[in-house]
Design a protein around this motif. Structure first.
Motif, PDB file in Angstrom:
ATOM      1  N   ARG A 221     -69.423  41.263 -36.239  1.00 21.50           N
ATOM      2  CA  ARG A 221     -69.302  41.290 -34.777  1.00 21.50           C
ATOM      3  C   ARG A 221     -68.125  42.152 -34.324  1.00 21.50           C
ATOM      4  N   LEU A 222     -67.231  42.520 -35.262  1.00 21.64           N
ATOM      5  CA  LEU A 222     -66.053  43.299 -34.901  1.00 21.64           C
ATOM      6  C   LEU A 222     -66.428  44.748 -34.602  1.00 21.64           C
ATOM      7  N   PRO A 223     -66.079  45.273 -33.428  1.00 22.85           N
ATOM      8  CA  PRO A 223     -66.345  46.684 -33.119  1.00 22.85           C
ATOM      9  C   PRO A 223     -65.225  47.561 -33.683  1.00 22.85           C
ATOM     10  N   LEU A 224     -65.512  48.260 -34.770  1.00 26.60           N
ATOM     11  CA  LEU A 224     -64.496  49.074 -35.444  1.00 26.60           C
ATOM     12  C   LEU A 224     -65.080  50.406 -35.873  1.00 26.60           C
ATOM     13  N   VAL A 225     -64.250  51.449 -35.813  1.00 26.03           N
ATOM     14  CA  VAL A 225     -64.596  52.755 -36.385  1.00 26.03           C
ATOM     15  C   VAL A 225     -63.368  53.286 -37.103  1.00 26.03           C
ATOM     16  N   PHE A 243     -68.592  44.468 -26.529  1.00 22.81           N
ATOM     17  CA  PHE A 243     -67.303  43.958 -26.042  1.00 22.81           C
ATOM     18  C   PHE A 243     -66.612  44.929 -25.092  1.00 22.81           C
ATOM     19  N   GLY A 244     -67.216  46.096 -24.884  1.00 22.10           N
ATOM     20  CA  GLY A 244     -66.607  47.067 -23.986  1.00 22.10           C
ATOM     21  C   GLY A 244     -65.426  47.782 -24.591  1.00 22.10           C
ATOM     22  N   CYS A 245     -65.303  47.746 -25.915  1.00 25.52           N
ATOM     23  CA  CYS A 245     -64.190  48.412 -26.584  1.00 25.52           C
ATOM     24  C   CYS A 245     -64.522  48.597 -28.060  1.00 25.52           C
ATOM     25  N   VAL A 246     -63.716  49.397 -28.726  1.00 24.31           N
ATOM     26  CA  VAL A 246     -63.841  49.567 -30.166  1.00 24.31           C
ATOM     27  C   VAL A 246     -62.442  49.812 -30.741  1.00 24.31           C
ATOM     28  N   GLY A 247     -62.155  49.170 -31.874  1.00 23.07           N
ATOM     29  CA  GLY A 247     -60.881  49.371 -32.534  1.00 23.07           C
ATOM     30  C   GLY A 247     -60.950  50.538 -33.503  1.00 23.07           C
ATOM     31  N   VAL A 248     -59.838  51.246 -33.625  1.00 20.86           N
ATOM     32  CA  VAL A 248     -59.748  52.368 -34.558  1.00 20.86           C
ATOM     33  C   VAL A 248     -58.825  51.966 -35.703  1.00 20.86           C
ATOM     34  N   VAL A 312     -55.281  40.218 -35.047  1.00 18.56           N
ATOM     35  CA  VAL A 312     -54.894  40.896 -36.283  1.00 18.56           C
ATOM     36  C   VAL A 312     -54.113  39.953 -37.190  1.00 18.56           C
ATOM     37  N   ASP A 313     -54.238  40.213 -38.480  1.00 19.17           N
ATOM     38  CA  ASP A 313     -53.476  39.484 -39.489  1.00 19.17           C
ATOM     39  C   ASP A 313     -52.825  40.509 -40.407  1.00 19.17           C
ATOM     40  N   LYS A 314     -51.499  40.556 -40.391  1.00 14.15           N
ATOM     41  CA  LYS A 314     -50.741  41.557 -41.153  1.00 14.15           C
ATOM     42  C   LYS A 314     -51.190  42.978 -40.801  1.00 14.15           C
ATOM     43  N   GLY A 315     -51.445  43.189 -39.521  1.00 12.86           N
ATOM     44  CA  GLY A 315     -51.797  44.506 -39.026  1.00 12.86           C
ATOM     45  C   GLY A 315     -53.268  44.850 -39.108  1.00 12.86           C
ATOM     46  N   ARG A 316     -54.053  44.060 -39.815  1.00  9.18           N
ATOM     47  CA  ARG A 316     -55.473  44.336 -39.978  1.00  9.18           C
ATOM     48  C   ARG A 316     -56.293  43.525 -38.972  1.00  9.18           C
ATOM     49  N   PRO A 317     -57.259  44.139 -38.315  1.00  4.64           N
ATOM     50  CA  PRO A 317     -58.098  43.391 -37.366  1.00  4.64           C
ATOM     51  C   PRO A 317     -59.006  42.408 -38.099  1.00  4.64           C
ATOM     52  N   VAL A 318     -58.949  41.147 -37.671  1.00  9.52           N
ATOM     53  CA  VAL A 318     -59.778  40.106 -38.295  1.00  9.52           C
ATOM     54  C   VAL A 318     -60.699  39.439 -37.284  1.00  9.52           C
ATOM     55  N   GLY A 319     -60.526  39.760 -36.016  1.00  5.09           N
ATOM     56  CA  GLY A 319     -61.354  39.145 -34.994  1.00  5.09           C
ATOM     57  C   GLY A 319     -61.134  39.780 -33.645  1.00  5.09           C
ATOM     58  N   ILE A 320     -61.944  39.363 -32.687  1.00  4.97           N
ATOM     59  CA  ILE A 320     -61.809  39.838 -31.317  1.00  4.97           C
ATOM     60  C   ILE A 320     -62.184  38.700 -30.378  1.00  4.97           C
ATOM     61  N   VAL A 321     -61.471  38.609 -29.276  1.00  5.22           N
ATOM     62  CA  VAL A 321     -61.721  37.571 -28.272  1.00  5.22           C
ATOM     63  C   VAL A 321     -61.914  38.241 -26.920  1.00  5.22           C
ATOM     64  N   HIS A 322     -62.960  37.849 -26.231  1.00  9.58           N
ATOM     65  CA  HIS A 322     -63.251  38.369 -24.894  1.00  9.58           C
ATOM     66  C   HIS A 322     -62.898  37.308 -23.852  1.00  9.58           C
TER      67      HIS A 322
END
Length: 332
Positions: A221-225, A243-248, A312-322
């Protein structure tokens, strides 16, 4: 005898002026209470906190009339902040409820005058079984004060009632000293938000004490590129995840930035689809950890005027909340 309906035209200005006088009078009472705590009241207050913090039983709060109503609220505040407590009405105590009070308890007896007759039974019971008795009263030399182990003497100040009869400023000071005891005990015990949630699992308060790790979207479910991707891929990911966004993310999997609908609007151009995501993304986006309370996340979202928050956990994305997730659980 009930008041009769007003026969003359209602004076709104007079009503507002009355309210201002009431607030001012009660503010003066709290100012006097604060001054007392800076002086002689500090010693019995500290002793009361120490006494209550050392008992293995519960705090029994008692009082009659308006003092009783304030006492009920005081007991509820104690109980919800980690100090087991309940209210016992003096009249009921005299008819069997004294059996609810044990030797390892402590009693807080509230009476503005200190001469409340209904308290005699519970006071005598506390003396007979050596149960700590803490008085909250304005009657320094009253019968209640003389019988008590600790006496918190509230300053005598003007009631907001123009006749000086209806308990107003006095009950406010009782309420505030009760809150002060509860918070001092909370802090002395190291009572945390997690403990607080244990006693408040329902409603908006319970929702706000939920951690993001319990409600966040994870995995697929995480929007990442990855960094270096083209905006065409990023837009597809935004649309697919919803989610209207994407993480890089960088090579190490750390979150480098975020691209939102707002970033897209700011970079509308014929070459947008071919642009690298790194040229469009917002660097150092707002983030939170999985242990962040929903209440704190809501504050970040509102203060930053955003609708999503990367977890994020230790700088890494682990989830997203809207924001919709917070609405769904009743936190907003």
């Amino acid at each position: 005898m009930h008041a009769k309906p007003l026969m003359k035209a209602f004076d709104r200005a007079a009503a507002v002026a009355s309210a201002v006088r009431t607030v001012g009078t009660e503010q003066a009472g709290l100012t006097a209470l604060a001054a007392a705590l800076d002086n002689g009241l500090s010693e019995p207050f500290a002793r009361a906190v120490e006494t209550i913090s050392h008992i293995s039983g519960r705090v029994i709060v008692t009082g009659v009339g308006k003092s009783g109503h304030i006492g009920s609220k005081m007991a509820a505040t104690f109980a919800s902040t980690g100090t087991p407590a309940f209210f016992v009405h003096p009249a009921e105590a005299n008819h069997g409820d004294l059996g609810m009070i044990a030797k390892d308890d402590a009693i807080i007896a509230m009476s503005w005058s200190g001469e409340t007759q209904e308290l005699k039974g519970i006071v005598a019971y506390s003396r007979r079984f050596a149960i700590p008795l803490i008085a909250i009263t304005s009657g320094e030399a009253s019968a209640l004060a003389r019988a008590s182990d600790i006496v918190i003497v509230l300053p005598r100040v003007a009631e907001a009632c123009p006749h000086g009869l209806a308990p107003t400023t006095s009950t406010l000071m009782q309420l505030v000293i009760g809150d002060a005891l509860a918070i001092a005990l909370l802090e002395a015990r190291g009572f945390t938000a997690e403990h607080f949630r244990t006693f408040h699992p329902g409603g908006q308060l319970g929702a706000k004490l939920t951690k993001l790790g319990e409600i966040m979207h994870t995995g697929e479910r995480l929007p990442l590129v990855p960094s270096g991707s083209r905006m065409g891929d990023a837009i597809i990911e935004i649309s697919r995840k919803g989610f209207g966004c994407v993480g890089v993310i960088g090579e190490e999997g750390a979150l480098k930035g975020i691209i939102t609908d707002g970033d897209l609007r700011r970079h509308i151009d014929a070459d947008l689809l071919a642009m690298p995501v790194d040229d469009v993304m917002t660097c150092a986006p707002k983030t939170a950890s999985p242990d962040t309370l929903v209440a704190s996340a809501l504050q970040i979202i509102n203060a930053s005027s955003i609708t999503t928050l990367m977890v994020v956990d230790k700088g890494r994305p682990v989830g997203i909340v809207h924001m919709h997730d917070l609405l769904r659980i009743g936190a907003a």
